[in-house]
Scaffold this motif. Sequence first.
Motif, short mmCIF file in Angstrom:
data_model
loop_
_atom_site.label_atom_id
_atom_site.label_comp_id
_atom_site.label_asym_id
_atom_site.label_seq_id
_atom_site.Cartn_x
_atom_site.Cartn_y
_atom_site.Cartn_z
N VAL A 16 -7.23 6.51 -9.33
CA VAL A 16 -6.18 5.69 -8.72
C VAL A 16 -6.32 5.73 -7.18
O VAL A 16 -6.27 4.70 -6.52
CB VAL A 16 -4.79 6.16 -9.16
CG1 VAL A 16 -3.70 5.40 -8.37
CG2 VAL A 16 -4.59 5.95 -10.65
N ASN A 17 -6.52 6.92 -6.64
CA ASN A 17 -6.67 7.04 -5.18
C ASN A 17 -7.89 6.28 -4.68
O ASN A 17 -7.85 5.64 -3.62
CB ASN A 17 -6.78 8.52 -4.79
CG ASN A 17 -5.46 9.24 -4.92
OD1 ASN A 17 -4.40 8.62 -4.88
ND2 ASN A 17 -5.51 10.56 -5.10
N MET A 18 -8.99 6.35 -5.44
CA MET A 18 -10.21 5.63 -5.05
C MET A 18 -9.95 4.13 -5.04
O MET A 18 -10.38 3.41 -4.13
CB MET A 18 -11.34 5.96 -6.02
CG MET A 18 -12.68 5.33 -5.64
SD MET A 18 -13.94 5.59 -6.90
CE MET A 18 -13.35 4.48 -8.18
N ALA A 19 -9.23 3.64 -6.06
CA ALA A 19 -8.93 2.20 -6.14
C ALA A 19 -8.01 1.77 -5.00
O ALA A 19 -8.19 0.70 -4.41
CB ALA A 19 -8.29 1.88 -7.50
N ILE A 20 -7.02 2.60 -4.66
CA ILE A 20 -6.12 2.28 -3.55
C ILE A 20 -6.90 2.18 -2.25
O ILE A 20 -6.73 1.24 -1.46
CB ILE A 20 -5.00 3.34 -3.43
CG1 ILE A 20 -4.02 3.22 -4.61
CG2 ILE A 20 -4.24 3.19 -2.10
CD1 ILE A 20 -3.02 4.35 -4.70
N ASN A 21 -7.79 3.14 -2.02
CA ASN A 21 -8.61 3.11 -0.80
C ASN A 21 -9.51 1.89 -0.75
O ASN A 21 -9.71 1.27 0.29
CB ASN A 21 -9.46 4.38 -0.72
CG ASN A 21 -8.63 5.62 -0.49
OD1 ASN A 21 -7.51 5.54 0.03
ND2 ASN A 21 -9.14 6.78 -0.87
N ARG A 22 -10.08 1.55 -1.91
CA ARG A 22 -11.03 0.44 -1.97
C ARG A 22 -10.34 -0.90 -1.71
O ARG A 22 -10.84 -1.72 -0.94
CB ARG A 22 -11.71 0.40 -3.35
CG ARG A 22 -12.82 -0.66 -3.43
CD ARG A 22 -13.19 -0.98 -4.88
NE ARG A 22 -13.41 0.20 -5.67
CZ ARG A 22 -13.39 0.22 -7.00
NH1 ARG A 22 -13.14 -0.89 -7.67
NH2 ARG A 22 -13.61 1.33 -7.67
N GLU A 77 0.84 -1.21 0.00
CA GLU A 77 0.00 0.00 0.00
C GLU A 77 0.87 1.26 0.00
O GLU A 77 0.54 2.24 -0.66
CB GLU A 77 -0.92 0.00 1.22
CG GLU A 77 -1.85 1.21 1.28
CD GLU A 77 -2.75 1.19 2.50
OE1 GLU A 77 -3.59 2.11 2.62
OE2 GLU A 77 -2.62 0.28 3.34
N SER A 78 1.95 1.23 0.75
CA SER A 78 2.83 2.42 0.82
C SER A 78 3.42 2.74 -0.54
O SER A 78 3.51 3.91 -0.92
CB SER A 78 3.94 2.21 1.85
OG SER A 78 4.73 1.08 1.52
N MET A 79 3.82 1.70 -1.30
CA MET A 79 4.36 1.94 -2.65
C MET A 79 3.26 2.47 -3.58
O MET A 79 3.49 3.38 -4.38
CB MET A 79 4.96 0.66 -3.23
CG MET A 79 5.48 0.84 -4.65
SD MET A 79 6.23 -0.66 -5.36
CE MET A 79 7.81 -0.64 -4.53
#
Length: 561
Positions: free
Chosen positions: A136-142, A84-86
């Motif tokens: 991209v941010n939405m997908a990372i959060n999801r 997640e950090s990457m």
Amino acid sequence: MSPQRSLMRIGDALIDSGLINQEQLEIALEIHQKDGRRLGEVLVDLGYVTDQQIIQTMEYLYHIPYVDLTAKNIERDIVSMISESMAQKHSIIPIGIEDNVLSVAMADPLDFYAIDDVQIVTGYEVKPYMSTPAEVNMAINRYYGHESAERAVEELRKEYSLTELSTLAELSENEVSSAPVVRLVNSIISHAVKAGASDIHIEPSKKDLRVRFRVDGDLSEVMRSSMAAHSALITRIKIIGQMDIAEKRIPQDGRVEIEIDGRNIDLRLSILPTVYGEKVVIRILGTQTEAKNVEELGFTQENLALFGKIIGSPNGVILVSGPTGSGKTTTLYTVLKELNKPAVNIITVEDPVEYKMDGISQVQVNPRANLTFASGLRSILRQDPDIILIGEIRDGETAEIAIRASITGHLVLSTIHTNDAASSIARLVDMGIEPFLVSSAVVGVMAQRLVKCICPRCKESYRPDHAEMMLLKLTDTRQLFKGAGCPACNFTGYSGRMAIHEVLVVTKEIRELIDRKASTDQLRQMAARAGTTTLRDNCRKLVLDGITTTSELARVTYSIE
């Protein structure tokens, strides 16, 4: 190709296509050099171009394909190939693998350092795809929000044996504040905030522990975990909410303010003993949320004109009615934003204070200190107010003080729990307020509800059946819309909510009816003649306009009319 040359090539292409001029490009480049944000992101934030125009330019220049992440379902095994950090550091997310080539969606597909990092970590060749930063941010959060919670649960199991976990509430605060427990609670709360949830439900059952989020009014399950983690989780929540960790037999309430992504979040914690253990509900309140403008509340032109008449009154009582979670407080603070001027003294008494607004004195109800709506209101009247907001009129005492304050020249705004606008008048009389006081004080009532909007990404048309035609009062078949369900809306078919309204202006004729103790039905009929549109008719129009569905019409307005 150097990063600077790439930027100039993108800028030149945008200028050649007539989307921006040289001066706008120089302004954007200067901001890019100062804060390091991507050029495309800066141009979009400045309002010079849209995300889609940046994507089209990049596709034309570099032949990098675009992927719509909101419509794509990614396997969790693929997502877990990078941390997640990457993913957050480079604003990327893996989306698929084929023939030893890993496809990666990137907010900046020209970020070669990011591509090299992914190749080193995964051992696969990388094929970049473009997506917008927001997607991209939405997908990372999801995808990562759920996994971080699961990892914390697994770490908790490793640190403590099952026996220790089941009795963790009896350990010291230092022990229950160990890293895995803290990470578990933090990841659940962070995931909920990023998902736009209003409430978190942590529920024990006979076999496992269930976590659900309420998003857009509906609860959806986000994870299940072993009951072994239950005691540690509850105890940690009690600690941050300053509750008694040893007490398990009675309900407890607490609150805490935390910061997530630079935003202050106010959490209201409620613990309730159940047959399988203590259940937690966490209410999420964004204390720095900006109040909207009146035009953003979703009024029809007719309702906006009626509402304008009400809020233009120099004194009197203005009521907003509806169930919990129908956006009443948002509406009232929108009015306060319009009325908030240096020459006006505005004081509120609320439970809880959901919005913090400059220029307004806000009082938090505290029953333990005997600071109730009624006692707070009495003190407020000695503070030389022009406008008073009461969070809710719950009893006759509060109602009477509010009515008398309005008669002495104050403008009083408040909420009341009734089904529609006309019922609010009857509720005040039921509370013991004399009809002549109600008629002389109340200048207007607005009832509102929130209806879910059809997801624009999976919206499809269909022909209504006979039952739907009856509900909509249609005489001929016409095209309606619904959501088919997609990853962007979590396969619900809905995305976001909007308000429907019913505005009742207390006219001379309605005052006479109130004085004569007329029935609620008589008040409704007179209000209709004065231009009031019912909640059902307001929602019916949204269905015909393709904004919401007949299911929402039946759910929200079934008992109204």
